[in-house]
Scaffold this motif. Structure first.
Motif, PDB file in Angstrom:
ATOM      1  N   ARG A 162      -3.936  17.350 -10.911  1.00 53.22           N
ATOM      2  CA  ARG A 162      -4.472  16.127 -10.322  1.00 53.22           C
ATOM      3  C   ARG A 162      -4.882  15.236 -11.475  1.00 53.22           C
ATOM      4  NH1 ARG A 162      -9.088  14.991  -5.678  1.00 53.22           N
ATOM      5  NH2 ARG A 162      -8.229  12.947  -5.130  1.00 53.22           N
ATOM      6  N   TYR A 163      -4.155  14.151 -11.673  1.00 56.89           N
ATOM      7  CA  TYR A 163      -4.480  13.224 -12.744  1.00 56.89           C
ATOM      8  C   TYR A 163      -5.740  12.446 -12.331  1.00 56.89           C
ATOM      9  CZ  TYR A 163       0.269  14.163 -14.603  1.00 56.89           C
ATOM     10  OH  TYR A 163       1.409  14.735 -15.092  1.00 56.89           O
ATOM     11  N   ALA A 164      -5.757  11.149 -12.539  1.00 57.19           N
ATOM     12  CA  ALA A 164      -6.955  10.371 -12.248  1.00 57.19           C
ATOM     13  C   ALA A 164      -7.226  10.369 -10.737  1.00 57.19           C
ATOM     14  CB  ALA A 164      -6.744   8.953 -12.745  1.00 57.19           C
ATOM     15  N   PRO A 165      -8.280  11.061 -10.282  1.00 56.83           N
ATOM     16  CA  PRO A 165      -8.498  11.155  -8.841  1.00 56.83           C
ATOM     17  C   PRO A 165      -9.121   9.903  -8.225  1.00 56.83           C
ATOM     18  CG  PRO A 165     -10.101  12.492 -10.011  1.00 56.83           C
ATOM     19  CD  PRO A 165      -9.233  11.856 -11.051  1.00 56.83           C
ATOM     20  N   GLY A 166      -9.522   8.936  -9.055  1.00 57.17           N
ATOM     21  CA  GLY A 166     -10.134   7.719  -8.508  1.00 57.17           C
ATOM     22  C   GLY A 166     -11.577   7.965  -8.116  1.00 57.17           C
ATOM     23  N   SER A 167     -12.109   7.105  -7.259  1.00 52.65           N
ATOM     24  CA  SER A 167     -13.526   7.185  -6.904  1.00 52.65           C
ATOM     25  C   SER A 167     -13.775   8.385  -5.984  1.00 52.65           C
ATOM     26  CB  SER A 167     -13.938   5.897  -6.191  1.00 52.65           C
ATOM     27  OG  SER A 167     -13.115   5.740  -5.065  1.00 52.65           O
ATOM     28  N   ALA A 168     -15.063   8.698  -5.800  1.00 55.28           N
ATOM     29  CA  ALA A 168     -15.436   9.889  -5.026  1.00 55.28           C
ATOM     30  C   ALA A 168     -14.895   9.819  -3.598  1.00 55.28           C
ATOM     31  CB  ALA A 168     -16.957  10.021  -5.010  1.00 55.28           C
ATOM     32  N   ASP A 169     -14.803   8.604  -3.044  1.00 55.63           N
ATOM     33  CA  ASP A 169     -14.331   8.511  -1.656  1.00 55.63           C
ATOM     34  C   ASP A 169     -12.828   8.208  -1.584  1.00 55.63           C
ATOM     35  OD1 ASP A 169     -14.475   5.994  -2.674  1.00 55.63           O
ATOM     36  OD2 ASP A 169     -15.386   5.075  -0.883  1.00 55.63           O
ATOM     37  N   ALA A 170     -12.133   8.382  -2.716  1.00 58.31           N
ATOM     38  CA  ALA A 170     -10.689   8.102  -2.703  1.00 58.31           C
ATOM     39  C   ALA A 170      -9.971   9.107  -1.803  1.00 58.31           C
ATOM     40  CB  ALA A 170     -10.123   8.185  -4.117  1.00 58.31           C
ATOM     41  N   HIS A 171      -8.835   8.707  -1.293  1.00 60.13           N
ATOM     42  CA  HIS A 171      -8.007   9.589  -0.463  1.00 60.13           C
ATOM     43  C   HIS A 171      -7.652  10.851  -1.266  1.00 60.13           C
ATOM     44  CE1 HIS A 171      -4.497  10.960   1.801  1.00 60.13           C
ATOM     45  NE2 HIS A 171      -4.881  10.169   2.797  1.00 60.13           N
ATOM     46  N   PRO A 172      -7.633  12.034  -0.608  1.00 62.01           N
ATOM     47  CA  PRO A 172      -7.378  13.275  -1.366  1.00 62.01           C
ATOM     48  C   PRO A 172      -6.025  13.301  -2.078  1.00 62.01           C
ATOM     49  CG  PRO A 172      -7.597  13.710   1.012  1.00 62.01           C
ATOM     50  CD  PRO A 172      -7.989  12.288   0.795  1.00 62.01           C
ATOM     51  N   ALA A 215      -5.789   6.243   4.558  1.00 61.67           N
ATOM     52  CA  ALA A 215      -5.526   7.006   5.773  1.00 61.67           C
ATOM     53  C   ALA A 215      -5.635   6.112   6.995  1.00 61.67           C
ATOM     54  CB  ALA A 215      -6.509   8.159   5.880  1.00 61.67           C
ATOM     55  N   SER A 216      -6.196   4.888   6.832  1.00 64.47           N
ATOM     56  CA  SER A 216      -6.427   4.073   8.031  1.00 64.47           C
ATOM     57  C   SER A 216      -5.198   3.240   8.399  1.00 64.47           C
ATOM     58  CB  SER A 216      -7.632   3.153   7.854  1.00 64.47           C
ATOM     59  OG  SER A 216      -7.918   2.986   6.503  1.00 64.47           O
ATOM     60  N   PRO A 217      -4.891   3.190   9.688  1.00 68.44           N
ATOM     61  CA  PRO A 217      -3.741   2.385  10.108  1.00 68.44           C
ATOM     62  C   PRO A 217      -3.945   0.909   9.778  1.00 68.44           C
ATOM     63  CG  PRO A 217      -4.770   3.511  11.997  1.00 68.44           C
ATOM     64  CD  PRO A 217      -5.545   3.898  10.795  1.00 68.44           C
ATOM     65  N   TYR A 218      -5.192   0.473   9.802  1.00 70.43           N
ATOM     66  CA  TYR A 218      -5.473  -0.936   9.481  1.00 70.43           C
ATOM     67  C   TYR A 218      -6.503  -0.970   8.342  1.00 70.43           C
ATOM     68  CZ  TYR A 218      -3.008  -1.718  13.803  1.00 70.43           C
ATOM     69  OH  TYR A 218      -2.040  -1.706  14.768  1.00 70.43           O
ATOM     70  N   PRO A 219      -6.059  -0.796   7.088  1.00 68.26           N
ATOM     71  CA  PRO A 219      -7.019  -0.749   5.966  1.00 68.26           C
ATOM     72  C   PRO A 219      -7.883  -2.000   5.941  1.00 68.26           C
ATOM     73  CG  PRO A 219      -4.824  -0.120   5.232  1.00 68.26           C
ATOM     74  CD  PRO A 219      -4.674  -0.618   6.636  1.00 68.26           C
ATOM     75  N   ASP A 220      -9.204  -1.784   5.762  1.00 67.11           N
ATOM     76  CA  ASP A 220     -10.105  -2.942   5.754  1.00 67.11           C
ATOM     77  C   ASP A 220     -10.097  -3.604   4.371  1.00 67.11           C
ATOM     78  OD1 ASP A 220     -11.556  -1.301   4.120  1.00 67.11           O
ATOM     79  OD2 ASP A 220     -13.053  -0.766   5.646  1.00 67.11           O
ATOM     80  N   GLU A 221     -10.913  -4.638   4.240  1.00 65.29           N
ATOM     81  CA  GLU A 221     -10.890  -5.438   3.004  1.00 65.29           C
ATOM     82  C   GLU A 221     -11.273  -4.583   1.788  1.00 65.29           C
ATOM     83  OE1 GLU A 221      -9.616  -8.274   0.903  1.00 65.29           O
ATOM     84  OE2 GLU A 221      -9.246  -8.177   3.069  1.00 65.29           O
ATOM     85  N   ALA A 254       5.288  14.512   9.109  1.00 66.68           N
ATOM     86  CA  ALA A 254       4.022  13.970   8.620  1.00 66.68           C
ATOM     87  C   ALA A 254       2.897  14.959   8.864  1.00 66.68           C
ATOM     88  CB  ALA A 254       3.727  12.663   9.336  1.00 66.68           C
ATOM     89  N   PRO A 255       2.158  15.350   7.817  1.00 61.35           N
ATOM     90  CA  PRO A 255       0.994  16.218   8.044  1.00 61.35           C
ATOM     91  C   PRO A 255      -0.068  15.478   8.854  1.00 61.35           C
ATOM     92  CG  PRO A 255       1.183  15.553   5.722  1.00 61.35           C
ATOM     93  CD  PRO A 255       2.361  14.982   6.435  1.00 61.35           C
ATOM     94  N   SER A 256      -1.008  16.218   9.448  1.00 60.38           N
ATOM     95  CA  SER A 256      -1.974  15.574  10.340  1.00 60.38           C
ATOM     96  C   SER A 256      -2.820  14.548   9.578  1.00 60.38           C
ATOM     97  CB  SER A 256      -2.861  16.619  10.995  1.00 60.38           C
ATOM     98  OG  SER A 256      -3.375  17.454   9.988  1.00 60.38           O
ATOM     99  N   ASP A 257      -3.096  14.817   8.278  1.00 62.10           N
ATOM    100  CA  ASP A 257      -3.887  13.848   7.509  1.00 62.10           C
ATOM    101  C   ASP A 257      -2.962  12.884   6.763  1.00 62.10           C
ATOM    102  OD1 ASP A 257      -2.793  15.651   5.801  1.00 62.10           O
ATOM    103  OD2 ASP A 257      -4.581  15.906   4.547  1.00 62.10           O
ATOM    104  N   SER A 258      -1.840  12.622   7.378  1.00 59.73           N
ATOM    105  CA  SER A 258      -0.812  11.791   6.768  1.00 59.73           C
ATOM    106  C   SER A 258      -1.365  10.416   6.360  1.00 59.73           C
ATOM    107  CB  SER A 258       0.276  11.628   7.816  1.00 59.73           C
ATOM    108  OG  SER A 258       1.258  10.801   7.338  1.00 59.73           O
ATOM    109  N   PRO A 259      -1.019   9.946   5.172  1.00 60.48           N
ATOM    110  CA  PRO A 259      -1.519   8.631   4.752  1.00 60.48           C
ATOM    111  C   PRO A 259      -0.812   7.512   5.516  1.00 60.48           C
ATOM    112  CG  PRO A 259       0.014   9.511   3.137  1.00 60.48           C
ATOM    113  CD  PRO A 259      -0.158  10.571   4.167  1.00 60.48           C
ATOM    114  N   SER A 260      -1.482   6.377   5.594  1.00 62.12           N
ATOM    115  CA  SER A 260      -0.850   5.207   6.227  1.00 62.12           C
ATOM    116  C   SER A 260      -0.232   4.309   5.159  1.00 62.12           C
ATOM    117  CB  SER A 260      -1.884   4.421   7.012  1.00 62.12           C
ATOM    118  OG  SER A 260      -2.884   3.969   6.115  1.00 62.12           O
TER     119      SER A 260
END
Ligand SMILES: Cc1cc2nc3c(=O)[nH]c(=O)nc-3n(C[C@H](O)[C@H](O)[C@H](O)COP(=O)(O)OP(=O)(O)OC[C@H]3O[C@@H](n4cnc5c(N)ncnc54)[C@H](O)[C@@H]3O)c2cc1C
Length: 527
Positions: free
Chosen positions: A406-416, A500-506, A479-485
């Protein structure tokens, strides 16, 4: 300055890098000391994620793979069987049995197709660096000459002249107490087990096919078959008191037979090879485990064996080296095109050194597990017990394949998935149903927008010269159940951003813009 990149060495890793650079619009010059391609085969196959990565460059079928890579149900670790079947869909370990000679041929053909210039019989003999460039001394068939290039990549193998001339250390260990012998042979057909392909050795028993087999006499024996080539037999023995100076004449079949007798305690009726060549008679004394102190010195970089050498146990070398090349290619090209964000090129070492350290670790662990001695036998019993637990098998398979990277994982709340290698997906696009592997062959960054309204693709604006965007729907069955959007993929197929959200917010869209700028540089102004 007219030359962007010189690559020293047309082995598999130098050629792979050349292909990646060419795909990214940079035409390197490859210098290769040998006037002709070598006829001595080293690797017998590819093991790990690299098999799927080559599929993502359209090279899997060219290398003899059928349709798409499938995980292997069986492999080995330290001459212990690894039963991967129970991992089912979680099994990350893929194999492609293909001789290194063929890998080099396919990569060379691909590089030439992409316009790479390969200069055979041209040896790098010296280098000097100044502020802007590296000047390379070359000895070619027409005499000595110099090239000035922005970058030099040493892909010139474990004894890398590039590394030595750059003053980059190569710390590690050298062991000289082992002797490995490998020969192409023929065996009486009645000794080959019709069900498993293993070798029924009279007076000893069945030796499994393509597996290392440790004997209580203190050695390793292997019987390998990769039709249509002749079978290979290999022994590994420990001879700590050996006094020869390594200058013994070429291995003979008689020497091979004697070594097998010592390891198994019985004779195996071997004959000379009768399949197509080139045939192998190889004796290797000792081995090195070493890691370059740095992978970069200003305008000089190292890939593959030039950066790391280790035991060939389990065949991890090209999984590591080819993915070094794929990691480096797009970053170096970005630097040359002028859009690389700060630190991008240095992330080559930040990302690939831990991958190399892991291979060094597990090959050394495997070397310990195959050594002679009753303590080792005890350790193996314990290890075999641990390997009955599915989680441990998964752990080892992830490590050997590289799926645990796992290279740069991004922020703590980043997608797995951020920092992970992108999963295989079957996608419906406006051009029909495609595998993700078919969308990544151009080696360009890719925004895969799987949101219902496809509204993310606008994030690419100002970067169309370097990033592609495709609207797609994942096939529900794959598509796995936690499939990305949505996924933003780097050219090496690692995930730079995901939602993961169908409609990513701002806030998520901001994250996408940040990832886009962080990996693929500033957007062109729209004004
Ligand atoms: C016995 C054995 C079995 C192996 N089995 C496997 C396996 O099953 N699976 C696997 O993945 N890996 C295996 N490996 C490891 C694999 O072969 C290496 O990792 C791989 O060859 C490294 O590729 P490379 O391009 O970095 O270097 P190399 O293959 O060593 O290529 C370096 C190239 O640089 C050229 N060169 C050197 N010096 C110069 C110079 N000064 N100027 C110009 N050119 C130069 C050389 O001629 C050569 O062509 C095995 C290795 C060995 C030894």
């Amino acid at each position: 300055m007219s030359i962007d990149v010189v690559i020293a060495g047309a082995g598999p890793n130098g050629l792979m890098l050349a292909c990646e650079l060419a795909l990214a619009g940079v035409r390197p010059i490859v210098l290769e000391r040998l006037p002709e391609r070598t006829t001595e085969n080293r690797a017998n196959g590819l093991v790990g994620q690299v098999v799927r990565m080559l599929d993502r460059r359209g090279l899997y079928e060219r290398l003899g793979g059928d349709e798409s890579p499938r995980p292997t149900p069986r492999y080995m670790f330290g001459a212990l069987p690894l039963n991967l079947g129970p991992l089912g869909a979680d099994n990350p370990l893929h194999l492609l049995p293909v001789p290194q000679l063929r890998i080099e041929q396919v990569l060379e053909e691909r590089a030439v197709e992409l316009g790479v210039e390969i200069r055979r019989g041209h040896e790098l003999t010296g280098l000097q660096q100044d502020e802007d460039a590296v000047v390379v001394d070359v000895s070619g068939p027409g005499g000595a000459y110099r090239l000035r290039a922005r970058y030099l990549v040493g892909a010139d193998g474990g004894r890398s002249v590039t590394r030595k001339l750059s003053g980059i250390g190569f710390p590690g260990v050298t062991r000289d107490e082992t002797i490995s012998r490998t020969a192409s042979v023929s065996v009486p057909p009645e000794l080959v087990d019709p069900t498993t392909g293993g070798l029924n050795v009279p007076g000893y028993g069945l030796i499994p096919l393509n597996m290392h087999h440790r004997t209580e006499r203190g050695g390793i024996f292997a019987f390998a078959s990769f039709p249509p080539r002749s079978p290979l037999v290999t022994t590994l023995e420990w001879e700590p008191d050996r006094t020869d100076d390594g200058s013994a004449p070429e291995l003979t079949l008689d020497e091979m037979r004697e070594s097998i007798r010592r390891v198994l305690g019985v004779d195996v009726p071997l004959g000379p090879p009768d399949g197509p060549g080139p045939h192998l008679l190889r004796r290797v004394v000792g081995g090195n485990t070493r890691l370059a102190a740095r992978f970069r010195d200003r305008h000089v970089l190292l890939v593959g064996d030039a950066a790391h050498v280790h035991s060939a146990l389990g065949g991890p070398g090209l999984n590591l080296g080819l993915q070094d090349a794929i990691n480096l290619g797009w970053k170096l090209a970005a630097e040359i095109h002028g859009w690389a964000p700060p630190g991008l090129l240095d992330s080559y070492e930040t990302e690939r050194r831990p991958a190399a350290e892991r291979v060094v670790m597990h090959t050394q662990a495997q070397s310990a597990l195959i050594a002679p001695g009753s303590e080792v036998t005890a350790l193996r019993e314990l290890f075999a017990e641990l390997l009955r637990d599915r989680r441990n098998v998964r752990h080892i398979a992830d490590m050997m394949s590289g799926a645990d990277i796992r290279y740069a994982p991004g922020s703590a709340d980043a997608h797995p998935l951020v920092g992970r290698w992108a999963p295989d997906l079957l996608l419906e696009t406006e051009k029909g149903t495609v595998r993700l592997a078919e969308l990544t062959r151009t080696a360009r960054p890719l925004l895969l927008d799987m949101t219902p309204d496809g509204s993310l693709t606008e994030a690419v604006s100002g970067r169309h010269d370097r990033v592609d965007a495709i609207a797609a729907r994942p096939r529900p069955t794959t598509a796995p159940s936690d499939s990305p959007s949505a996924l933003l993929l780097r050219p090496d197929c690692y995930v730079a951003w995901a939602s993961a959200s169908p409609y990513p917010d701002e806030r998520e869209r901001d994250g996408l813009r940040t990832a886009m700028a962080g990996w693929f540089g500033a957007a062109h102004s729209m004004a």
